[in-house]
Write a protein that holds these residues in place. Sequence first.
Motif, PDB file in Angstrom:
ATOM      1  N   PHE A  61       0.829  -1.209   0.000  1.00 14.27           N
ATOM      2  CA  PHE A  61       0.000   0.000   0.000  1.00 14.27           C
ATOM      3  C   PHE A  61       0.865   1.261   0.000  1.00 14.27           C
ATOM      4  CE2 PHE A  61      -3.977  -2.062   2.101  1.00 14.27           C
ATOM      5  CZ  PHE A  61      -4.236  -2.698   0.912  1.00 14.27           C
ATOM      6  N   LEU A  62       1.897   1.285   0.850  1.00 12.34           N
ATOM      7  CA  LEU A  62       2.729   2.482   0.951  1.00 12.34           C
ATOM      8  C   LEU A  62       3.539   2.694  -0.320  1.00 12.34           C
ATOM      9  CD1 LEU A  62       3.334   4.755   2.868  1.00 12.34           C
ATOM     10  CD2 LEU A  62       5.179   3.409   3.864  1.00 12.34           C
ATOM     11  N   ALA A  63       3.983   1.613  -0.953  1.00 10.09           N
ATOM     12  CA  ALA A  63       4.713   1.743  -2.215  1.00 10.09           C
ATOM     13  C   ALA A  63       3.816   2.358  -3.288  1.00 10.09           C
ATOM     14  CB  ALA A  63       5.233   0.382  -2.666  1.00 10.09           C
ATOM     15  N   ILE A  64       2.558   1.927  -3.347  1.00 10.78           N
ATOM     16  CA  ILE A  64       1.617   2.499  -4.313  1.00 10.78           C
ATOM     17  C   ILE A  64       1.379   3.974  -4.022  1.00 10.78           C
ATOM     18  CG2 ILE A  64      -0.753   2.406  -5.168  1.00 10.78           C
ATOM     19  CD1 ILE A  64      -0.702  -0.610  -4.637  1.00 10.78           C
ATOM     20  N   ALA A  65       1.179   4.301  -2.734  1.00 12.87           N
ATOM     21  CA  ALA A  65       0.900   5.687  -2.357  1.00 12.87           C
ATOM     22  C   ALA A  65       2.075   6.601  -2.693  1.00 12.87           C
ATOM     23  CB  ALA A  65       0.575   5.765  -0.865  1.00 12.87           C
ATOM     24  N   LEU A  66       3.292   6.137  -2.460  1.00 14.95           N
ATOM     25  CA  LEU A  66       4.468   6.969  -2.728  1.00 14.95           C
ATOM     26  C   LEU A  66       4.659   7.231  -4.215  1.00 14.95           C
ATOM     27  CD1 LEU A  66       6.955   5.363  -0.186  1.00 14.95           C
ATOM     28  CD2 LEU A  66       6.120   7.723  -0.144  1.00 14.95           C
ATOM     29  N   GLY A  67       4.146   6.358  -5.061  1.00 18.76           N
ATOM     30  CA  GLY A  67       4.323   6.540  -6.496  1.00 18.76           C
ATOM     31  C   GLY A  67       3.180   7.242  -7.195  1.00 18.76           C
ATOM     32  N   GLU A  68       2.095   7.530  -6.479  1.00 12.68           N
ATOM     33  CA  GLU A  68       0.933   8.158  -7.108  1.00 12.68           C
ATOM     34  C   GLU A  68       1.033   9.678  -7.090  1.00 12.68           C
ATOM     35  OE1 GLU A  68      -1.667   6.873  -8.738  1.00 12.68           O
ATOM     36  OE2 GLU A  68      -0.715   4.912  -8.584  1.00 12.68           O
ATOM     37  N   HIS A  84      -8.109  22.003 -13.235  1.00 16.75           N
ATOM     38  CA  HIS A  84      -8.068  20.954 -12.223  1.00 16.75           C
ATOM     39  C   HIS A  84      -6.644  20.466 -12.048  1.00 16.75           C
ATOM     40  CE1 HIS A  84     -10.647  18.404  -9.744  1.00 16.75           C
ATOM     41  NE2 HIS A  84      -9.768  17.432  -9.951  1.00 16.75           N
ATOM     42  N   ALA A  85      -6.249  20.180 -10.782  1.00 20.04           N
ATOM     43  CA  ALA A  85      -4.876  19.765 -10.515  1.00 20.04           C
ATOM     44  C   ALA A  85      -4.851  18.689  -9.434  1.00 20.04           C
ATOM     45  CB  ALA A  85      -4.022  20.954 -10.091  1.00 20.04           C
ATOM     46  N   TYR A  86      -4.039  17.662  -9.663  1.00 20.51           N
ATOM     47  CA  TYR A  86      -3.721  16.655  -8.647  1.00 20.51           C
ATOM     48  C   TYR A  86      -2.248  16.809  -8.292  1.00 20.51           C
ATOM     49  CZ  TYR A  86      -8.123  14.211  -9.511  1.00 20.51           C
ATOM     50  OH  TYR A  86      -9.455  13.889  -9.617  1.00 20.51           O
ATOM     51  N   VAL A  87      -1.975  16.945  -7.015  1.00 24.23           N
ATOM     52  CA  VAL A  87      -0.607  17.174  -6.559  1.00 24.23           C
ATOM     53  C   VAL A  87      -0.125  15.945  -5.806  1.00 24.23           C
ATOM     54  CG1 VAL A  87       0.916  18.633  -5.188  1.00 24.23           C
ATOM     55  CG2 VAL A  87      -1.037  19.637  -6.383  1.00 24.23           C
ATOM     56  N   GLY A  88       1.047  15.431  -6.204  1.00 22.65           N
ATOM     57  CA  GLY A  88       1.672  14.305  -5.518  1.00 22.65           C
ATOM     58  C   GLY A  88       2.877  14.748  -4.719  1.00 22.65           C
ATOM     59  N   LEU A  89       3.671  13.796  -4.283  1.00 19.16           N
ATOM     60  CA  LEU A  89       4.869  14.127  -3.515  1.00 19.16           C
ATOM     61  C   LEU A  89       5.950  14.735  -4.390  1.00 19.16           C
ATOM     62  CD1 LEU A  89       5.119  10.953  -1.253  1.00 19.16           C
ATOM     63  CD2 LEU A  89       4.047  13.145  -0.721  1.00 19.16           C
ATOM     64  N   TRP A 149       9.459   7.141   3.349  1.00 14.07           N
ATOM     65  CA  TRP A 149      10.399   6.148   2.841  1.00 14.07           C
ATOM     66  C   TRP A 149      11.145   5.456   3.980  1.00 14.07           C
ATOM     67  CZ3 TRP A 149      10.409   3.685  -1.458  1.00 14.07           C
ATOM     68  CH2 TRP A 149       9.943   4.276  -2.626  1.00 14.07           C
ATOM     69  N   LEU A 150      11.478   6.209   5.035  1.00 12.52           N
ATOM     70  CA  LEU A 150      12.103   5.582   6.201  1.00 12.52           C
ATOM     71  C   LEU A 150      11.146   4.580   6.846  1.00 12.52           C
ATOM     72  CD1 LEU A 150      13.883   8.661   7.817  1.00 12.52           C
ATOM     73  CD2 LEU A 150      14.967   6.718   6.685  1.00 12.52           C
ATOM     74  N   LEU A 234      -4.673   6.109   1.020  1.00 11.79           N
ATOM     75  CA  LEU A 234      -3.990   4.822   1.082  1.00 11.79           C
ATOM     76  C   LEU A 234      -2.890   4.843   2.140  1.00 11.79           C
ATOM     77  CD1 LEU A 234      -4.202   2.100  -0.317  1.00 11.79           C
ATOM     78  CD2 LEU A 234      -2.465   2.868  -1.947  1.00 11.79           C
ATOM     79  N   ALA A 235      -2.182   5.962   2.242  1.00  8.63           N
ATOM     80  CA  ALA A 235      -1.184   6.101   3.303  1.00  8.63           C
ATOM     81  C   ALA A 235      -1.851   6.108   4.678  1.00  8.63           C
ATOM     82  CB  ALA A 235      -0.377   7.380   3.100  1.00  8.63           C
ATOM     83  N   ARG A 236      -3.021   6.724   4.762  1.00  9.59           N
ATOM     84  CA  ARG A 236      -3.765   6.728   6.028  1.00  9.59           C
ATOM     85  C   ARG A 236      -4.213   5.314   6.402  1.00  9.59           C
ATOM     86  NH1 ARG A 236      -8.083  10.990   5.611  1.00  9.59           N
ATOM     87  NH2 ARG A 236      -8.769   9.639   3.910  1.00  9.59           N
TER      88      ARG A 236
END
Length: 398
Positions: A61-68, A84-89, A149-150, A234-236
């Motif tokens: 789940f965390l791997a998917i969230a970090l890449g979205e 419209h805008a989607y902002v990721g990491l 990531w840690l 997903l991170a939550r």
Amino acid sequence: GAQVEEFNERHPKTHFLHAMSAKLAGGGPRSDEGNGARGVRTSLDFVPLACAGVAFTCIVFLAIALGENDWVEGTALHEGRPVHAYVGLNHVKIGKGENATTYAFSDHAFCPPGPHDPIPKSWAGVETTPAAVWCASAGAGTGGAIFLWLGFLCLWVAFALSLVEGLSDAVGFAKAAKARIAGAGGASRTWHFALIGSWAVSWGFIFLGMVIYAAAVPDSLGWGPIGYEAAFGLARLTFLLVTAGTAVITSKLLELWHEELLVEALSDLYDARGVRLALYALLFAQLVLFLLVTIGGLEWQALIPLFALYYLDTDKTNFLVVYVTLVLMTLLFDCIRILGLPRVSLMEGKEPFAESIYFIIFLTKFAVLALFGVLKRDELRASRTTAAAAGDDPEIAE
């Protein structure tokens, strides 16, 4: 067991109250008694392997969230037009559907190097989202991603150690690895702290990552407030699973729970048949579905199935009354929410998935209520049959 007897000796008042409440609130004969399936003993030796499974799920789940790219969603401004805008990491996606374009913050297209004007306190007269907004979004993503990531790396350690703990009694290399980590003396205390620590540290890093991101991300992209999207959800969900895994593995290794009581509850679950087994399956399915709904937002209704599960374990009717009352109360809220939803074609981001799961939960509520009606009917019939066989007055038995 010896632990239960010792607890009763130390706490006689508590033992007395439990006994009296069982007599006053207990239901009639269980509908699955006498089927020859009861009395199966279970153990909690599966807990470390189960926690390893939870850790691996969290890793995925965390791997998917970090890449979205959809951590937050909002409306930006470009030459006076809302976009419209989607902002990721690390990225931002402008537009919708096939017309959407993804830009990396590292390209400096939105956040060029050098000083920038601060984010405006009022958006009146602003025609294009200033660079400070995108720079703040990039900073929030960088700060949050470091800790996430840690936490991701620590989850791998938690997964490996939990797997070794679960296999140490059956697999030779796992037993050897456990002994090596614990030290030459085989100190279980060192091993326990290493395993619990890996879970606790991953929990702390994920917690810090999400808090830092939520604190640093801008309140608006230029037009209206932002909203947390599927990747953040997903991170939550990962954080909730890590919290549960940390609590369970800690309680298991440090013996913070009365294992005999938990084993008895699990035996009741394994021995359940017919309607009671169907109720267990539906209620646990509801809990899993409520976890998935966490991607869209936390739901207080996730606590309601616990009342029904406690009733199935103890047969204390007052918990069934609380469950039925709360479910009937939430049906109105569910109907208002479902009837107010837009068409699926108009939903965006996390909405189609989260609302579909919510609708499935809504349908299962009626199935659970119907099964409880069948269960109480069967228990009433069993009570009358027992009273008739004993020569007692059926009305008194009822």
